[in-house]
Design an enzyme around this catalytic site. Structure first.
Site, PDB file in Angstrom:
ATOM      1  N   ARG A 179      45.174  -3.505  90.581  1.00  0.00           N
ATOM      2  CA  ARG A 179      44.094  -4.227  89.904  1.00  0.00           C
ATOM      3  C   ARG A 179      44.251  -4.119  88.392  1.00  0.00           C
ATOM      4  O   ARG A 179      45.140  -3.406  87.890  1.00  0.00           O
ATOM      5  CB  ARG A 179      42.749  -3.665  90.360  1.00  0.00           C
ATOM      6  CG  ARG A 179      42.429  -2.301  89.771  1.00  0.00           C
ATOM      7  CD  ARG A 179      41.133  -1.729  90.320  1.00  0.00           C
ATOM      8  NE  ARG A 179      40.540  -0.793  89.385  1.00  0.00           N
ATOM      9  CZ  ARG A 179      39.501  -0.021  89.643  1.00  0.00           C
ATOM     10  NH1 ARG A 179      38.925  -0.068  90.834  1.00  0.00           N
ATOM     11  NH2 ARG A 179      39.013   0.786  88.722  1.00  0.00           N
ATOM     12  N   GLY A 180      43.356  -4.808  87.663  1.00  0.00           N
ATOM     13  CA  GLY A 180      43.250  -4.628  86.219  1.00  0.00           C
ATOM     14  C   GLY A 180      44.554  -4.868  85.485  1.00  0.00           C
ATOM     15  O   GLY A 180      45.233  -5.876  85.683  1.00  0.00           O
ATOM     16  N   GLU A 181      44.910  -3.901  84.649  1.00  0.00           N
ATOM     17  CA  GLU A 181      46.106  -4.071  83.816  1.00  0.00           C
ATOM     18  C   GLU A 181      47.158  -2.984  84.051  1.00  0.00           C
ATOM     19  O   GLU A 181      48.322  -3.260  84.306  1.00  0.00           O
ATOM     20  CB  GLU A 181      45.709  -4.084  82.335  1.00  0.00           C
ATOM     21  CG  GLU A 181      46.918  -4.158  81.425  1.00  0.00           C
ATOM     22  CD  GLU A 181      46.598  -4.594  80.012  1.00  0.00           C
ATOM     23  OE1 GLU A 181      45.591  -5.296  79.799  1.00  0.00           O
ATOM     24  OE2 GLU A 181      47.392  -4.254  79.106  1.00  0.00           O
ATOM     25  N   ASP A 219      41.299   1.043  80.074  1.00  0.00           N
ATOM     26  CA  ASP A 219      41.356   1.255  78.617  1.00  0.00           C
ATOM     27  C   ASP A 219      41.929   2.639  78.306  1.00  0.00           C
ATOM     28  O   ASP A 219      42.879   2.774  77.531  1.00  0.00           O
ATOM     29  CB  ASP A 219      39.953   1.125  78.006  1.00  0.00           C
ATOM     30  CG  ASP A 219      39.265  -0.172  78.400  1.00  0.00           C
ATOM     31  OD1 ASP A 219      39.801  -1.234  78.058  1.00  0.00           O
ATOM     32  OD2 ASP A 219      38.214  -0.116  79.062  1.00  0.00           O
ATOM     33  N   TYR A 279      39.104   2.360  84.390  1.00  0.00           N
ATOM     34  CA  TYR A 279      40.086   3.326  83.875  1.00  0.00           C
ATOM     35  C   TYR A 279      41.142   2.722  82.959  1.00  0.00           C
ATOM     36  O   TYR A 279      41.911   3.440  82.342  1.00  0.00           O
ATOM     37  CB  TYR A 279      40.815   3.982  85.062  1.00  0.00           C
ATOM     38  CG  TYR A 279      39.910   4.841  85.899  1.00  0.00           C
ATOM     39  CD1 TYR A 279      39.515   6.099  85.455  1.00  0.00           C
ATOM     40  CD2 TYR A 279      39.422   4.389  87.116  1.00  0.00           C
ATOM     41  CE1 TYR A 279      38.665   6.888  86.212  1.00  0.00           C
ATOM     42  CE2 TYR A 279      38.576   5.167  87.882  1.00  0.00           C
ATOM     43  CZ  TYR A 279      38.209   6.422  87.428  1.00  0.00           C
ATOM     44  OH  TYR A 279      37.359   7.197  88.167  1.00  0.00           O
ATOM     45  N   GLN A 333      47.432  10.669  86.313  1.00  0.00           N
ATOM     46  CA  GLN A 333      48.223   9.497  85.924  1.00  0.00           C
ATOM     47  C   GLN A 333      49.719   9.809  85.893  1.00  0.00           C
ATOM     48  O   GLN A 333      50.546   8.956  86.190  1.00  0.00           O
ATOM     49  CB  GLN A 333      47.771   8.968  84.562  1.00  0.00           C
ATOM     50  CG  GLN A 333      48.284   7.577  84.294  1.00  0.00           C
ATOM     51  CD  GLN A 333      48.146   7.174  82.823  1.00  0.00           C
ATOM     52  OE1 GLN A 333      48.587   7.875  81.919  1.00  0.00           O
ATOM     53  NE2 GLN A 333      47.536   6.022  82.599  1.00  0.00           N
TER      54      GLN A 333
END
Ligand code: TRH
Length: 373
Positions: free
Chosen positions: A261-263, A20, A18, A245
């Site tokens: 997680r991720g960015e 990007d 998710y 979101q």
């Protein structure tokens, strides 16, 4: 003083997960809201975006949501470039569009917005131009980061106000998720299916204190829930739906500890000032552990007590590497929660001192528009 407004194309190539789409949407929203820019978002995966933004239809190839014009990626073939073109995370925009950028009378400012990193080298590359080998047109690299010489992170103007206001709505929010608002410890878990979920289970059991687990939508949570089915009653499991979101921060603000997680969830955790453990997106040759180390070095500068710094570092590495130390460290984490909270708050103040990435990016672009050379 009124700020100049511009037209801007953002290109989003959804590779997986998710992050990007999540970051492109967050940036688009903030540019519309705080700057009044006209944003056209070219994206190749509407399904993913619609999971984050329920008012986006996965079936409409052109649509306008929250003031953002959303277009399927291929529509760029027939479009003329706006004044600003932002390609994200090194996604290669269509060659035909690149050519149009080089020919456009608007002389678009062309930006490549990169991934967030705390590694030192990004400071040397931030804002540097790169000349397109065939077209001879300049594209500028813009790096989100955690130091003054980077672009910072997207921080909406109303973030702190929203968090303060949310206090009074927290109970209602938790009830709406079928969670117990009276729980003494809320723990949000958003990690990858390959994360070391057994360790997490062992740590929660060994610690034994009551915990309400708020499990993010997704496969990792399916697995963790299975592991916890026959486990002691001190662990209450709440399965969450995919939260829009626009309400994701509220979820974080409702918790005492986060695994992110991720960015994007990683940045939102930092901006929430809730203590967090980070699961960087796994990359070949353990590149992600280097990123964790780099972040850790920066983060630890804001905590004077080395034993607390060591705790953060070792729990993060043991979680990401699947080391058994994670189990006793978890109990230590809970024992030291108030210090971890203070540290997270100090770090957030630091991030605020860097200014929002939106402001930094707009300042950079406006300068390029005023004096192109
Ligand atoms: O989904 P991710 O793992 O995305 C990753 C990273 O961006 C990584 O850098 C990239 O290389 C890889 O994708 C391809 O994690 P991330 O970045 O935290 O993105 C999750 C987004 O989903 C974020 O915008 C928050 C949002 N979200 C919600 O809005 N509601 C939810 O309920 C959940 C669980 C997430």
């Amino acid at each position: 003083m009124s700020m100049p407004t511009y037209t801007c194309d953002i290109f989003c190539d959804v590779i997986d997960n998710y992050g990007d789409a999540g970051i492109c949407w967050r940036l688009s929203r903030d540019l519309v809201k705080s700057r009044g820019w006209s944003i056209r978002l070219f994206i190749n995966n509407l399904q993913t975006l619609s999971e984050l933004v329920p008012s986006v239809s996965p079936h409409l190839a052109s649509q306008n949501v929250d003031g953002i014009e959303i277009e399927m990626w291929d529509h760029s073939q027939k479009a003329e470039p706006s004044q600003i073109v932002i390609e994200t995370f090194g996604c290669r925009i269509p060659e035909s569009f690149e050519k149009k950028i080089a020919r456009s009378p608007l002389k678009p400012v062309w930006i490549n917005l990169e991934y967030l990193s705390a590694e030192d080298w990004i400071e040397g590359f931030h804002c540097l131009p790169s000349l397109h080998p065939q077209l001879g047109y300049e594209k500028f690299f813009f790096y989100p980061g955690v130091t003054k010489r980077t672009g910072g992170m997207i921080i909406e103007n109303d973030l702190i106000g929203r968090q303060k206001d949310f206090e009074k709505d927290k109970e209602k929010f938790l009830l709406s998720l079928n969670a117990d608002p009276g729980s003494e410890f809320n723990f949000f878990v958003f990690c990858y299916p390959y994360s070391h979920l057994n360790l997490l289970k062992d740590a929660l059991i060994a610690d034994g204190r009551p915990v309400q687990l708020l499990l993010a939508a997704g496969k990792a949570s399916d697995e963790l829930e299975k592991l916890l089915v026959e486990v002691s009653t001190s662990i209450k499991v709440v399965r969450l739906p995919m939260i829009a979101q626009s309400h994701f921060d509220e979820l974080l603000w409702s918790c005492n500890t986060l695994i992110v997680r991720g960015e994007d969830s990683f940045t939102r955790a930092q901006l929430s000032a809730v203590p967090f453990i980070w699961t960087p997106y796994a990359q070949e040759q353990s590149i992600h552990l280097g990123k964790l180390k780099a972040f850790c070095e920066k983060y630890r500068k804001f905590e004077p007590d080395d034993s607390i710094g060591n705790l953060w570092e070792s729990i993060n590495f043991s979680w990401n590497q699947g080391l058994p130390e994670f189990v006793p460290l978890w109990a230590k984490w809970r024992n030291n929660l108030s210090v971890l909270e203070k540290w997270a708050e100090t770090w957030r103040n630091h991030l605020f001192s860097l200014q929002s990435l939106t402001i930094n990016l707009c300042n950079f672009i406006e300068e390029k528009i005023k004096s192109p050379d």
